[in-house]
Every structure is written in C-alpha cells, then in structure tokens.
Design an enzyme around this catalytic site. Structure first.
Site, short mmCIF file in Angstrom:
data_model
loop_
_atom_site.label_atom_id
_atom_site.label_comp_id
_atom_site.label_asym_id
_atom_site.label_seq_id
_atom_site.Cartn_x
_atom_site.Cartn_y
_atom_site.Cartn_z
N ASP A 1 -4.99 7.07 -12.00
CA ASP A 1 -5.44 5.68 -12.12
C ASP A 1 -5.44 4.97 -10.78
OD1 ASP A 1 -2.78 3.77 -11.98
OD2 ASP A 1 -2.36 5.75 -12.78
N ASP B 1 -0.23 15.12 4.63
CA ASP B 1 -1.31 14.61 5.46
C ASP B 1 -0.91 13.28 6.07
OD1 ASP B 1 -3.48 12.33 4.15
OD2 ASP B 1 -1.81 13.04 2.93
N TYR C 1 4.58 0.20 -3.02
CA TYR C 1 4.36 -0.31 -4.38
C TYR C 1 5.49 -1.24 -4.83
CZ TYR C 1 0.88 3.47 -4.74
OH TYR C 1 -0.19 4.30 -4.55
N GLY D 1 -1.78 8.37 -8.83
CA GLY D 1 -2.84 7.39 -8.62
C GLY D 1 -2.57 6.51 -7.43
N HIS E 1 0.82 -1.21 0.00
CA HIS E 1 0.00 0.00 0.00
C HIS E 1 0.86 1.26 0.00
CE1 HIS E 1 -3.78 2.15 0.69
NE2 HIS E 1 -3.14 2.89 1.57
N HIS F 1 -10.01 2.49 -0.91
CA HIS F 1 -10.21 2.10 0.48
C HIS F 1 -11.00 0.80 0.48
CE1 HIS F 1 -9.87 4.24 4.59
NE2 HIS F 1 -8.69 4.18 4.01
N GLN G 1 -7.69 9.90 11.84
CA GLN G 1 -7.95 10.77 10.69
C GLN G 1 -7.82 12.26 11.02
OE1 GLN G 1 -9.13 9.25 7.30
NE2 GLN G 1 -7.64 8.10 8.50
N GLN H 1 -10.12 3.07 10.13
CA GLN H 1 -10.11 4.38 10.76
C GLN H 1 -11.52 4.90 10.99
OE1 GLN H 1 -9.00 3.57 7.73
NE2 GLN H 1 -6.79 3.87 7.59
N SER I 1 -3.83 -0.94 -5.52
CA SER I 1 -4.45 -1.78 -4.49
C SER I 1 -4.38 -3.23 -4.96
CB SER I 1 -5.90 -1.36 -4.25
OG SER I 1 -6.55 -2.26 -3.36
#
EC number: 6.3.5.3
Length: 774
Positions: A514, A270, A54, A551, A51, A97, A316, A242, A554
């Site tokens: 993507d 973030d 990559y 992008g 995640h 997600h 979060q 979360q 997943s």
C-alpha cells in the site's frame, strides 16, 4: 542518557531548516548524551523525517494483517516476498515520489522507478514488471499538462532504458492534485537466489562495500524534502531531486544478482532516501551491530564535498553490501567487470554505532538505534466522528438534480473525462513487451498478467522448477473521491476493487502493498482520514485474506499558495498481486463476438454519491460512496474466477467509475463491437441505473451455446444476484433502461473516438469545439 546542560550550538532557525522540532532536538540530546555536531544533526534530520521513520503513521500500520501461508517476508525489509508455488517466490512493493515529481517531473518520476526497482533486486529478485498510480490536476491548466507530460516521459524513459516493462497502472485527474501530483511506482520481481537477501548486517570484522555509481550533491536532503508541504518556493528545492541513470541501473541489476548468487554477500541495502546515512544505520540496527565507514574511500563525481554532503546525498544507483571477510576481492572484480564501482569503505563492528571518518577524523558517531528504532512516534487522538464539513457533503441530496435530457451525450461526456478516457497516450510511451513476458498488455483488461519463467539459481545449479504455466497478475487501485467522503469505506472499496480487477483476469488475489498518500497528520481532519483509511485497509485485507507485505507512507501532500493551504484527496493506493494458475486461461475486458450474451454478476445498490457522473456533469463531489457488501464481493469474485478457469467467460470487466453504461461502452470500444442491452430499472432515476456506481459488480460474456448451463450454475452460485443484460452486436451501441424513457443509441465509432481523444486533445490543447466530432 540525560540531556547536556550546556546551551545548544543550533538556533531555532537551524532546527527549522532541518525540519526538527525543539522537542525532537531535546530527545536527540537525551539519546546521545550530548549535543550533536552538524553532520549528526543532518543525519537525524533525514532519519527522523516522516519519509524514513513514519513517526505519525507507525502506530496505525501495526493494525494491518501481515502474515499468511504464502508470506515469506513481510514489512520491514526492502520489499515483501510471497511464495507462489512451483518453487517460485515473488518480491513486490510500491513507493511514492510525489514531492520530487512536483518540482522536477521528469527526474522525479524517473528516479521513483529506479528506486523501486532497487528495492526489488536488493532482495535477490529480477524485476519483471512495473506499474504506476498517477494523480494530476485538470489538463486544461498548462502547468498540469507540463507535469503530466514530464512524469510520463520520466517513467517511460527509465523503464524503457532499464529493460523492465511497464505493464499497467491508473491515472486520475482532480483539482486537488493541481499543486501536488502523486507519482506512486510499483515493481514486481522473481527471486533468482536460493536464499532471500536480507539487509541486517552481521559478522564482526566483515567488510562493508560501496557498489554502483558515484556520489554527488544531487538529492541533498531529499527525505526531509519529501516530508514537508509544497509551496510557491518549492522550485528552489530542485537540488533535492535526484538524477537517475537507467543504464547504470541495468548494469547494477545484473551485477547484484550475480553477486548474490556467489554467496559472498552477507547483507545488502540500496541507498535510497537518506543515502549512506539510512543504509548504514538501518543495516547496523537490524543486525544488532555497528558499522564504521571512511568517507575518503567513497567514489565521488564532484570535488570538495564535505561529510554533511556525503551523508545526505541521494545520488542514485548505489548500494551498500556487507561481504564475507576474504571474499571482497571476488565481489570487487565482479562489479568492475560490469563497469561499476566497488570499494571497501568500512567494516562491521561490535559496538552498535554508526561511526563515520573523514580526513582521518571521526566526523559522526551515533547509536544506530537512535537513528532508527528510537525515532519519535506520535500517536494522535482520532476524531470521534467525521468533521462537520464531511458530514455536510455526505448529506448532499443528489436526488434534486435534474436528469440528463440526452443520455447519449451524458455517456459521451463521461467517456471524454480524462479519468475515464483511454490512457493509451500514457502507456504507448512505455515498453510493455520488453522481456517478452507480458501476457495481458495495458488497456486490454482490468489487471496486468505476466508470465513467470523458470529461474536458474546459478551456473550448474538446478532451476527452481523445470516448467510452469503460472503467471502473476497485478493492479493498482484507489478511488480517492470515495476516500475523501468516507475514508474507512473508501479504503475498503479500494482493496475490494483491486481484488476484483485481479479476479477479472482469472487471478486469485494473494497479497497487498500500500501507498498511503495523505495531507498533514498534524491537522485533526488529516489524521482522522489517515487513521480511518488504515482501519478500512486492515479490515478489507482480513476479509479478503490478502496480507499487507509492506508499502510506503507519503504525508504532507499539501500545497501552500497565496496564503492558502490545499490538501490532496486522501489516496491510499492499493497495489495487489494475484496468482494465475494457467496463463492460457486468462480473460480480457473486450467483447469477443457478435451474438455473445452479456451478463451482470452481482451488483450492489447503485448510487451517484462520489461518482464521476456527479463530478463531470454537475461539478459536485459529494454524497455517500457505494455500500460494500463484502460477502457478495467475495462470492462474485469467486464465480468470476471459476468461470474464467472453466473457459466459460469470454470477457470480464468490473463496474467502476461511470457505472454500468461506461463499463459496457469500454467493453465495446476495446472489442470494436456493439451492444444491444436493457438495464433493469432498480432505481426510480434512469441516470442512477446508467451511471450510478457500485461495488461487487462484474460484466461477463459467454457463448450463447453455454446459456442454459451457465444460468443454472449462476442460479446455484449467486441466487438472484445476476442478470442477463443483452447481446454483443456488430457495430451499434443500443442501451435501454427497462420501463423508462431512456435510451442510449449511438455508433461505437463515436464512442471510441471520444474515449481515445479524451487525453490527447487536452494535451494538444484543442478546445472541445475543435475536437473530433462526437
């Protein structure tokens, strides 16, 4: 460095729990020259997860075109940024997600929206729209209905509360998603800062600020969880999901944008996947510096938290800033005014390390690059030819199947498919008009269109542009059945359809984000699917001149149940944005007036291979997907855009799932009008003519007064690749196939009722026999 000689303090079971292989652990010890402690092992666990790093897809992503005259920021930052002219810059990105939504659908989907919005405003852009691409199993199953209801509610709740309109998306249903739904969220924003905000830390001695909400134990290990297969035991992973607070996020958006305009923020990141660990290590590595932080200074919502929990929490609505030294007080006061936490928790250091303190002791100290750039990469061999099972499916002879005895009933069956049927049950739960910028609303056209308002860079500063008629169009697209049957061609078709959908509203396609949703790359077939799809995306984007600006990947979207592993259909979701030069010259799909002439622009060879018709009426997912003639695709899209710009085309709708008959029915349903048309017999089978799917095909209507001029222009632009199909009627739907004993004659009300009830009747668990009469 070399690996330490003393034995590891961690057992194979410890490594397995952290989803690290023995080889990866050895690499860790070589990079840092010692055994890590538990806190550091946890940091590597999340940062070396698929995640975050990559490791299985990075070599493939390098093949994407990522530059272009409009690209200001490409892959590697929180979001891509493009220049749309008139001093306006747009940030956009898509992320998944999936795994959290499978375990806790409401919070999983809600925090997916929150996370992608943070990626946008972290760049200095105000979020102006969001979209989503969703996949579920059949709604006849109670668990799938619960997942669907929870995900849609979560998306609507977060987006509505935070005040960002959800303007479009797509929803597909197939048994392969029953245990593993897909929730991909896309967001778009317009920059409100003179400079694009970057994430690389800089300035030795500059303070590091933690801003936003408090830290708790929610989302522990979420990045690692998102990089593993789902199983019957995954419900026990609920703590890895979360919990979001959209009202805090709304305050965070306003506070961050105000803070960025002060010029006091050097860098921002973030806290999404891997929380404090990821934000600190990525900021340090990108800036070529180090960061040290004291966990005792981090605002908490729970007592007794240990360093491992601080470092892996994915609570979060949190951000990490590097501020200009001496201006931290200004930022703290600003965030406190918005009711948010803002605390100096550390500083930028010259050593390229992430150093963590707790209770006066160093509890973790790692090279920033070891956590990020030095993560393992696994280039794998790609199968030289498709797997035998796929070749067998492609060779399926659908010519031997019986044709429908009642073509009207066949059309109604397709309109009753939740994949084709109205998605109003979904988008009516979303506020798509908040901010008052939505030009084309969900369900009205093939893509969303959003007005772009002039942006002010701050008090007393000049606006980017005093006035603009420009707008942004956006869409998300992928026919995953096509990709399953032919990953390369299917991925190209997804990119082409996204561009076609933008063209159908009058927008020029600009750039792509993507979301690659696939099964396990460790299985030869899974990696082959991923590699071939990436090649397809790259080649299509090169042809269409739509660079990829970023992008998400997943992988491991597989479900283990009763000893059997089921992978999803490979789903490379394409998010694409386009430029509308004049928001007053856009186009919707609905027929406008009785008597208008209906034309087909382009149209490749129709096929039943991989079609919704085969799936719905014959229960078959097989055959060759449509052939893509990219030269014709580009030509047809250009003609469509020009016809809309000139005010010639009154409606435009692309031909997709269900073929020409379904596309024409959708134009009638959304316009509350009928049709009188004849389809050319370009195939011996009438069901192929009516329901066969193809690329490079768009249905448009014109005023009959413009017929002569329009047809002369089409002849010059498309030669023989266009056809007059018929006229818009008042109420009845009458569709015939030339020289064939095939006629679909029914009322538009019947079509509309079936189309609109496709999802609601299943969500209310009403059997077909009790559903409204078709």
């Amino acid at each position: 460095m070399t690996a330490p000689t003393e034995s590891s303090p961690f057992s194979p079971a410890d490594l397995a729990r952290h989803r690290l292989s023995p080889q990866e652990y050895r690499r860790i010890t070589e990079l840092i020259g010692r055994h890590p402690n538990l806190n550091e092992l946890g940091m590597f666990s999340v940062m070396w997860s698929e995640h975050c790093c990559y490791k299985n897809s990075r070599p493939l992503l390098k093949g994407f075109p990522t530059t272009g005259p409009r690209v200001l920021v490409g892959p590697g930052e929180n979001a891509g940024v493009i220049d749309i002219g008139d001093g306006l810059r747009v940030a956009f990105k898509i992320e998944s997600h999936n795994h959290p939504s499978a375990v806790e659908p409401f919070q999983g989907a809600a925090t997916g929206v929150g996370g992608i919005l943070r990626d946008i405003f972290t760049m200095g852009a105000r979020p102006i729209a969001s979209l989503n691409s969703l996949r579920f199993g059949p709604l006849e199953d109670a668990r799938n209905r619960a997942l669907f209801r929870g995900v849609v509610h979560g998306i609507g709740h977060y987006g509505n509360c935070v005040g960002v309109p959800t303007v479009g998306g797509e929803v597909y249903f197939d048994p392969t998603y029953s245990g593993n739904p897909l929730v991909n969220a896309m967001a778009i924003g317009v920059l409100e800062t003179p400079e694009i905000v970057r994430s690389g830390a800089a300035g030795i001695g500059n303070p590091v600020l933690y801003v936003g909400s408090t830290t708790g134990r929610d989302g522990m290990g979420g990045a690692s969880f998102a990089s593993a297969e789902l199983s019957d035991a995954s419900q026990k992973d609920r703590p890895a999901v979360q919990v979001g607070d959209p009202f805090t996020e709304k305050s965070l958006i306003e506070a961050c944008l105000e803070a960025f305009r002060t010029g006091a923020v050097v860098a921002a990141q973030d806290m999404g996947a891997a929380g404090l660990t990821c934000s600190s290590s990525e900021m340090a590595a990108k800036g070529g510096v180090g960061i040290e932080m004291d966990l005792d200074l981090v605002p908490v919502r729970e007592t007794g938290m240990v360093p491992y929990e601080f470092l892996l929490s994915e609570s979060q609505e949190r951000m990490l800033f590097v501020a200009e030294k001496g201006r931290e007080g200004e930022l703290i006061a600003l965030f406190e005014r918005w009711g948010l936490h803002a605390v100096v928790v550390g500083r930028v250091i010259g050593e390229p390390l992430v150093r963590i303190f707790h209770s006066g002791k160093v509890v973790a100290e790692l090279p920033a690059r070891a956590l990020t750039d030095d993560a393992p990469v696994y280039p794998r061999a790609v199968l030289p030819e498709p797997p035998a099972a796929i070749l067998k499916l492609r060779a399926f002879d659908w010519h031997s199947l019986a044709e429908p005895t009642d073509y009207a009933e066949a059309l109604l069956t397709l309109l009753d498919s939740p994949t084709i049927g109205s998605k109003s049950w979904v988008y009516r739960q979303y506020d798509h008009q908040v901010q008052n910028n939505t030009v084309i609303v969900p369900g009205a056209a093939d893509a969303a269109v959003i007005r772009v308002r002039p942006q002010s860079f701050g008090p007393g500063e000049v606006e980017a542009v005093p006035f603009t008629e420009r707008g942004i169009a956006a869409t998300v697209d992928c026919n995953s059945r096509y990709v399953y049957l032919d990953p390369y061609r299917g991925a190209m078709l997804a990119v082409a359809e996204a561009a076609r959908n933008l063209s159908c509203v009058g927008a020029t396609p600009l750039a792509v984000t993507d979301n690659l949703n696939f099964g396990s790359p460790e299985k030869p077939e899974g990696y082959w699917q991923l590699a071939m799809a990436c090649r397809g995306i790259a080649d299509a984007c090169l042809e269409l001149m739509t660079p990829v600006t970023g992008g998400n990947v997943s992988l491991y979207n597989e479900t283990q149940s009763d000893g059997r592993t089921t992978a999803i259909y490979p789903t490379p979701t394409i998010g694409m944005v386009g430029l509308v030069e004049d928001i007053h010259r856009t186009c919707s799909q609905n027929f406008k007036s009785p008597g208008d002439l209906v034309y087909l622009l382009g149209g490749g060879e129709p096929t039943l291979g991989g079609s919704e018709y085969l799936a719905c009426l014959h229960g078959v997912a097989a055959g060759e997907p449509p052939v893509l003639d990219m030269a014709l695709e580009i030509q047809v899209q250009s003609v469509c855009r020009l016809g809309i710009e000139r005010g010639l085309f009154k409606s435009a709708h692309d031909v997709a799932e269900g073929g020409l008959a379904v596309a024409l029915a959708e134009c009638c349903i959304t316009g509350n009008l009928g049709l009188d048309a004849v389809l050319g017999a370009n195939h011996p089978r009438a069901d192929v003519v009516c329901f066969g799917e193809m690329a490079a095909a768009i249905i448009v209507t014109i005023d009959p007064c413009d017929q002569v001029a329009c047809e002369l222009w089409l002849e010059c632009s498309l030669a023989e690749r266009w056809k007059l199909l018929g006229t818009v009627a008042a109420q009845s739907f009458d569709l015939r196939v030339e020289n064939r004993d095939c006629r679909i004659s029914t009322s538009c009300e019947r079509l509309k009722t079936t189309f609109e009830q496709a999802i609601p009747r299943r969500m209310e668990h009403i059997p077909v026999t009790e559903a409204p009469q078709r």
